[in-house]
Design an enzyme around this catalytic site. Structure first.
Site, PDB file in Angstrom:
ATOM      1  N   GLU A 196       0.868  -1.133   0.011  1.00 50.76           N
ATOM      2  CA  GLU A 196       0.127   0.014   0.003  1.00 50.76           C
ATOM      3  C   GLU A 196       0.801   1.423  -0.005  1.00 50.76           C
ATOM      4  O   GLU A 196       0.498   2.213   0.625  1.00 50.76           O
ATOM      5  CB  GLU A 196      -0.618   0.021   1.227  1.00 50.76           C
ATOM      6  CG  GLU A 196      -0.233   0.339   2.647  1.00 50.76           C
ATOM      7  CD  GLU A 196      -0.031  -1.471   3.132  1.00 50.76           C
ATOM      8  OE1 GLU A 196       0.564  -2.152   2.444  1.00 50.76           O
ATOM      9  OE2 GLU A 196       0.301  -1.510   4.264  1.00 50.76           O
ATOM     10  N   HIS A 222      -8.033  -4.145  -1.313  1.00 50.82           N
ATOM     11  CA  HIS A 222      -7.459  -4.121   0.276  1.00 50.82           C
ATOM     12  C   HIS A 222      -6.069  -3.055  -0.017  1.00 50.82           C
ATOM     13  O   HIS A 222      -6.112  -2.359   0.889  1.00 50.82           O
ATOM     14  CB  HIS A 222      -6.536  -5.519   0.233  1.00 50.82           C
ATOM     15  CG  HIS A 222      -5.784  -5.646   1.352  1.00 50.82           C
ATOM     16  ND1 HIS A 222      -6.277  -6.393   2.476  1.00 50.82           N
ATOM     17  CD2 HIS A 222      -4.312  -5.416   1.418  1.00 50.82           C
ATOM     18  CE1 HIS A 222      -5.269  -6.359   3.307  1.00 50.82           C
ATOM     19  NE2 HIS A 222      -4.111  -5.814   2.825  1.00 50.82           N
ATOM     20  N   GLU A 223      -5.454  -2.922  -1.048  1.00 47.11           N
ATOM     21  CA  GLU A 223      -4.386  -1.835  -0.891  1.00 47.11           C
ATOM     22  C   GLU A 223      -4.685  -0.236  -0.776  1.00 47.11           C
ATOM     23  O   GLU A 223      -4.311   0.405  -0.224  1.00 47.11           O
ATOM     24  CB  GLU A 223      -3.238  -1.901  -1.987  1.00 47.11           C
ATOM     25  CG  GLU A 223      -2.648  -3.310  -2.295  1.00 47.11           C
ATOM     26  CD  GLU A 223      -2.184  -4.079  -0.861  1.00 47.11           C
ATOM     27  OE1 GLU A 223      -1.742  -3.320   0.076  1.00 47.11           O
ATOM     28  OE2 GLU A 223      -1.892  -5.246  -0.910  1.00 47.11           O
ATOM     29  N   HIS A 253      -6.172   0.360   2.549  1.00 43.25           N
ATOM     30  CA  HIS A 253      -4.967   1.028   3.553  1.00 43.25           C
ATOM     31  C   HIS A 253      -4.761   2.487   3.659  1.00 43.25           C
ATOM     32  O   HIS A 253      -4.023   2.889   4.496  1.00 43.25           O
ATOM     33  CB  HIS A 253      -3.477   0.154   3.060  1.00 43.25           C
ATOM     34  CG  HIS A 253      -3.236  -1.099   3.740  1.00 43.25           C
ATOM     35  ND1 HIS A 253      -3.384  -1.297   5.089  1.00 43.25           N
ATOM     36  CD2 HIS A 253      -3.031  -2.276   3.028  1.00 43.25           C
ATOM     37  CE1 HIS A 253      -3.149  -2.702   5.294  1.00 43.25           C
ATOM     38  NE2 HIS A 253      -2.882  -3.193   4.118  1.00 43.25           N
ATOM     39  N   GLU A 289      -3.710  -4.413   9.278  1.00 41.77           N
ATOM     40  CA  GLU A 289      -4.432  -5.645   8.468  1.00 41.77           C
ATOM     41  C   GLU A 289      -5.749  -6.146   8.645  1.00 41.77           C
ATOM     42  O   GLU A 289      -6.473  -6.321   7.521  1.00 41.77           O
ATOM     43  CB  GLU A 289      -3.191  -6.704   8.132  1.00 41.77           C
ATOM     44  CG  GLU A 289      -1.964  -6.332   7.752  1.00 41.77           C
ATOM     45  CD  GLU A 289      -1.882  -5.707   6.554  1.00 41.77           C
ATOM     46  OE1 GLU A 289      -2.848  -5.845   5.573  1.00 41.77           O
ATOM     47  OE2 GLU A 289      -0.806  -5.133   6.029  1.00 41.77           O
ATOM     48  N   ASP A 300       9.230  -9.441   9.568  1.00 43.89           N
ATOM     49  CA  ASP A 300       9.075  -9.759   7.923  1.00 43.89           C
ATOM     50  C   ASP A 300       9.010 -11.240   7.535  1.00 43.89           C
ATOM     51  O   ASP A 300       8.764 -11.829   6.441  1.00 43.89           O
ATOM     52  CB  ASP A 300      10.365  -9.112   7.263  1.00 43.89           C
ATOM     53  CG  ASP A 300      10.263  -7.776   7.103  1.00 43.89           C
ATOM     54  OD1 ASP A 300       9.470  -7.349   6.356  1.00 43.89           O
ATOM     55  OD2 ASP A 300      11.341  -6.945   7.609  1.00 43.89           O
ATOM     56  N   TYR A 347      -5.037 -10.289   9.607  1.00 44.58           N
ATOM     57  CA  TYR A 347      -5.990 -10.271   8.581  1.00 44.58           C
ATOM     58  C   TYR A 347      -7.294 -10.785   8.840  1.00 44.58           C
ATOM     59  O   TYR A 347      -8.221 -10.164   8.978  1.00 44.58           O
ATOM     60  CB  TYR A 347      -5.355 -10.769   7.242  1.00 44.58           C
ATOM     61  CG  TYR A 347      -4.147 -10.059   6.724  1.00 44.58           C
ATOM     62  CD1 TYR A 347      -2.949 -10.399   7.170  1.00 44.58           C
ATOM     63  CD2 TYR A 347      -4.310  -9.370   5.507  1.00 44.58           C
ATOM     64  CE1 TYR A 347      -1.674  -9.963   6.746  1.00 44.58           C
ATOM     65  CE2 TYR A 347      -2.894  -8.772   5.112  1.00 44.58           C
ATOM     66  CZ  TYR A 347      -1.782  -9.277   5.496  1.00 44.58           C
ATOM     67  OH  TYR A 347      -0.554  -8.570   5.107  1.00 44.58           O
TER      68      TYR A 347
HETATM   69  N1  BES Z   1       0.943  -4.254   3.972  1.00 44.24           N
HETATM   70  C1  BES Z   1       0.686  -5.917   3.193  1.00 44.24           C
HETATM   71  C2  BES Z   1       2.004  -6.483   2.947  1.00 44.24           C
HETATM   72  C3  BES Z   1       3.031  -6.751   4.062  1.00 44.24           C
HETATM   73  C4  BES Z   1       2.272  -7.025   5.433  1.00 44.24           C
HETATM   74  C5  BES Z   1       4.182  -6.568   3.937  1.00 44.24           C
HETATM   75  C6  BES Z   1       3.306  -7.242   6.463  1.00 44.24           C
HETATM   76  C7  BES Z   1       5.123  -6.432   5.198  1.00 44.24           C
HETATM   77  C8  BES Z   1       4.744  -6.888   6.380  1.00 44.24           C
HETATM   78  C9  BES Z   1      -0.075  -5.730   2.069  1.00 44.24           C
HETATM   79  O1  BES Z   1      -1.144  -4.704   2.291  1.00 44.24           O
HETATM   80  C10 BES Z   1      -1.083  -6.969   2.049  1.00 44.24           C
HETATM   81  O2  BES Z   1      -1.504  -7.230   2.917  1.00 44.24           O
HETATM   82  N2  BES Z   1      -0.624  -7.818   0.946  1.00 44.24           N
HETATM   83  C11 BES Z   1      -1.294  -9.027   0.640  1.00 44.24           C
HETATM   84  C12 BES Z   1      -2.639  -8.838   0.004  1.00 44.24           C
HETATM   85  C13 BES Z   1      -3.895  -9.029   0.288  1.00 44.24           C
HETATM   86  C14 BES Z   1      -4.842  -9.029  -0.406  1.00 44.24           C
HETATM   87  C15 BES Z   1      -4.103  -9.835   1.626  1.00 44.24           C
HETATM   88  C16 BES Z   1      -0.141  -9.977  -0.102  1.00 44.24           C
HETATM   89  O3  BES Z   1       0.808  -9.412  -0.353  1.00 44.24           O
HETATM   90  O4  BES Z   1      -0.626 -10.950  -0.055  1.00 44.24           O
HETATM   91 ZN    ZN Z   2      -2.406  -5.438   3.718  1.00 44.30          ZN
END
Ligand code: BES
Ligand code: ZN
Length: 636
Positions: free
Chosen positions: A304, A328-329, A332, A351, A406, A414
């Site tokens: 995001e 989703h993004e 955010h 999340e 990470d 989520y």
């Molecule tokens: N912000 C997250 C990605 C993230 C979370 C990076 C925690 C590092 C640490 C992003 O918004 C996200 O949740 N991406 C998901 C997609 C979503 C539709 C569930 C993904 O990358 O799968």
């Molecule tokens: Zn997210």
């Protein structure tokens, strides 16, 4: 992840209700660095910064991208605010940075060199950079270069791009990788504005999580500004052969030229999504909302980055069936980028809220029936996690001390977070809950909050009006207890009931797979179908499924993922070639890591996994490499 009178005042003047159907007026920026939680539960274990002494308010970057050396080189100028006047040094987060020079200035013009000490690298945090700060100096300039293996950057050769002509580079700062390309106070509770001058080879375009100009000429020098205060994990950059296509008044997409038409078609509902979200939760405060379609090695589905969501091309299914990722993004932009988790233990505030809002956007654009299918798929993911993770990791809040955000951010944040919010919505009613969220996003806009901050605000501003719903909502149980509380909302889908009633006679040997009526199924119905396959599936049944539905050749990356997982589990050899191609072609961690783990469950599978990984690893992002190294036991 306080202020009743303000809330009531906002509601009674109809501030939000009036804005809903008009173009948004920019929201005034509230003072930064408020709402800091106190005590151990609010401590950020993932930064060396001491925000009680010195705060960075602005970072000005001047960086050159050297594709041969795979490095960003130049300097970062930090504008400081001294909270403790006796502070004589500042600690910054870095990881694998080569520090060349540290200087200070009173006015940002005349510079004087100062000492610094770069500490040994810690496994999770990286290296603390301590810089002397003589009295009266408010500007700090660090000259540095990044390492080719920087955890937050990926450098692609031309062969790894769609166009095969030019190299590509992109960042992924969340959770704690900004420090691998910018020396900074890398904590989500601290906010900065930033500006940048980025120098690239002339034929390439740079974009950032800032005020991109879609009409900018490709000159090799690009200037950016992000005037809203953001946490460091939202600093982002990408450089490549990028073209732009408008999707609406304030939305658009950047992609490599050959990917652009397909991307623009798939993302055509983006402008509508922005409008739908504004209607629900108040004005979009960031100006433009553009999407950058990255090469397939992008390790996430989406990120995001403000004003410029980064997205995986694995959502380009051709039928818009995977664009909930964009919802989703985009979500955010409220939950996360406006109201941010203060520490990585509070990530459910980002999340969980975002997954809830994502489903509300999907409902608004594609209807409740579609939304409910996604909600059930999410509910199933949640159940799987609750059944398999250590109980303590299934609470919404848990200590991240000693853990790597990470690697350890699970989908509990989520899906359990989203289900909690849906349970609240059903308990108090949609209208009061929507009103609460609108005011919540406004109240904490451009701030970072802890779970405790949320609890206090929620009790005071919503639950006090619904005392009789206290047990139904069970706030503390959701946040601090493992598993899913008894009174959780239950998503309903007759579409999925139909899938199950088609599957049953086949599983019982009473009907052929080809007789199941699948003609009108969407991606989500196929996902449900494949997820409902029993452990006992035979090779003959796998073959029959493949003959009837051609799963081995399916283009949709999510459906292919589920099929490949089954193929590994049931030793279905005809899918071996596709599995290898899939793992080499895609770098999205969520799609590849479970396949490597599944392979690694048997000795023969592990040998195959290592063999494929040997070919695939050079194309993966450092973050994906690090996770898969662990799964395949290549690191202690
Ligand atoms: N912000 C997250 C990605 C993230 C979370 C990076 C925690 C590092 C640490 C992003 O918004 C996200 O949740 N991406 C998901 C997609 C979503 C539709 C569930 C993904 O990358 O799968
Ligand atoms: Zn997210």
């Amino acid at each position: 992840m306080r202020f009743r009178s303000l809330i009531l005042a906002c509601l009674s003047t109809g501030l939000f209700a009036q804005d809903q159907d008009r173009r948004p007026t920019p929201m005034p920026l509230p003072p930064v660095h408020k709402a800091m939680g106190k005590g151990e539960t609010s401590k950020d274990f993932h930064s060396y910064a001491d925000p009680s002494q010195v705060l960075t308010t602005h970072i000005a970057l001047d960086l050159k991208a050297d594709f041969e050396k795979r490095a960003l080189m130049g300097n970062a100028t930090l504008r400081l605010k001294l909270l403790d006047k006796s502070a004589d040094h500042v600690d910054l987060d870095t990881r694998d940075l080569e520090i060349q020079k540290t200087e200070v200035s009173r006015d940002g013009k005349a510079w004087k060199a100062v000492d610094h000490v770069l500490a040994a690298k810690e496994p999770i945090l990286g290296s603390k950079l301590t810089i002397s700060l003589p009295k009266g100096y408010r500007f700090l300039r660090v000259s540095y270069r990044t390492s080719p293996g920087a955890s937050g950057l990926q450098w692609l050769t031309p062969e790894q791009t769609a166009g095969k002509k030019s190299p590509f580079m992109f960042s992924q700062s969340q959770a704690i990788n900004a420090r691998s390309w910018v020396p900074c106070q890398d904590s989500p509770r601290l906010r900065i504005t930033y500006s940048a001058v980025i120098r690239t080879p002339k034929n390439l375009r740079a974009v950032m999580s800032a005020d991109n100009d879609p009409n900018a000429k490709r000159t090799g020098t690009y200037r950016f500004n992000m005037p809203n205060p953001i946490p460091s994990y939202l600093m982002a950059i990408a450089i490549g052969e990028l073209d732009f296509r408008s999707l609406g008044k304030r939305t658009g997409v950047y992609a490599e030229p050959s990917v652009l038409p397909k991307a623009a078609k798939e993302l055509e509902d983006t402008e509508k999504m922005v409008a739908a979200t504004e209607k629900l939760y108040g004005p979009y405060t960031w100006g433009r909302y553009d999407i950058l379609m990255l090469p397939p090695s992008f390790p996430y589905g989406g990120m995001e980055n403000p004003r410029l969501t980064f997205a995986t091309p694995t959502i380009l299914a051709g039928d818009k069936s995977l664009v909930s990722l964009i919802a989703h993004e985009l979500a955010h932009s409220w939950s996360g980028n406006l109201v941010t988790n203060a520490t990585w233990s509070d990530v459910w505030l980002n999340e969980g809220f975002t997954t809830y809002v994502e489903r509300r956007i999907v409902e608004a654009i594609y209807g409740r029936r579609h939304e409910e299918m996604e909600a059930i798929l999410g509910r199933q993911t949640l159940q799987h996690l609750v059944d398999t993770l250590p109980a303590a990791d299934t609470a919404l809040w848990f200590s991240m001390k000693g853990r790597d955000p990470d690697e350890d951010t699970s989908e509990i944040a989520y899906e359990k977070g989203a289900l909690f919010l849906r349970t609240i919505e059903e308990a108090v009613g949609r209208a009061p809950f929507d009103a609460f969220l609108r005011v919540y996003f406004h109240r904490f806009a451009f701030q970072s909050i802890t779970t405790a901050d949320f609890e206090a605000y929620f009790l005071k501003n919503l639950m006090q009006k619904f005392p009789e719903k206290k047990d139904a909502v069970a706030m503390r149980e959701w946040i601090y207890s493992p598993g899913v509380p008894k009174g959780a909302a239950v998503p309903q889908s007759d579409a999925f009931e139909l899938v199950e009633s088609g599957l049953k006679p086949w599983l019982e040997g009473r009907a052929a797979a080809s007789s199941i009526s699948t003609k009108y199924w969407s991606t989500q119905e196929w996902q449900h179908f494949l997820q409902k396959m029993p452990e006992s599936l035979s090779l003959a049944q796998m073959k029959e499924l493949d003959e009837a539905f051609h799963f081995t050749d399916v283009g949709n990356a999510e459906i292919a993922f589920l099929w490949l997982q089954l193929s590994i589990r049931h030793n279905y050899a005809p899918a071996n070639g596709r599995l290898q191609a899939y793992l080499i072609g895609i770098g999205r961690r969520k799609l590849i890591l479970p396949l490597y783990s599944e392979l690694a469950k048997t000795p023969e599978g592990k040998i195959r996994a290592l063999d494929i990984y040997k070919q695939a690893r050079p194309g993966y992002h450092p973050l994906a490499q690090s996770s898969i190294d662990q799964v395949l036991g290549m690191r202690p």
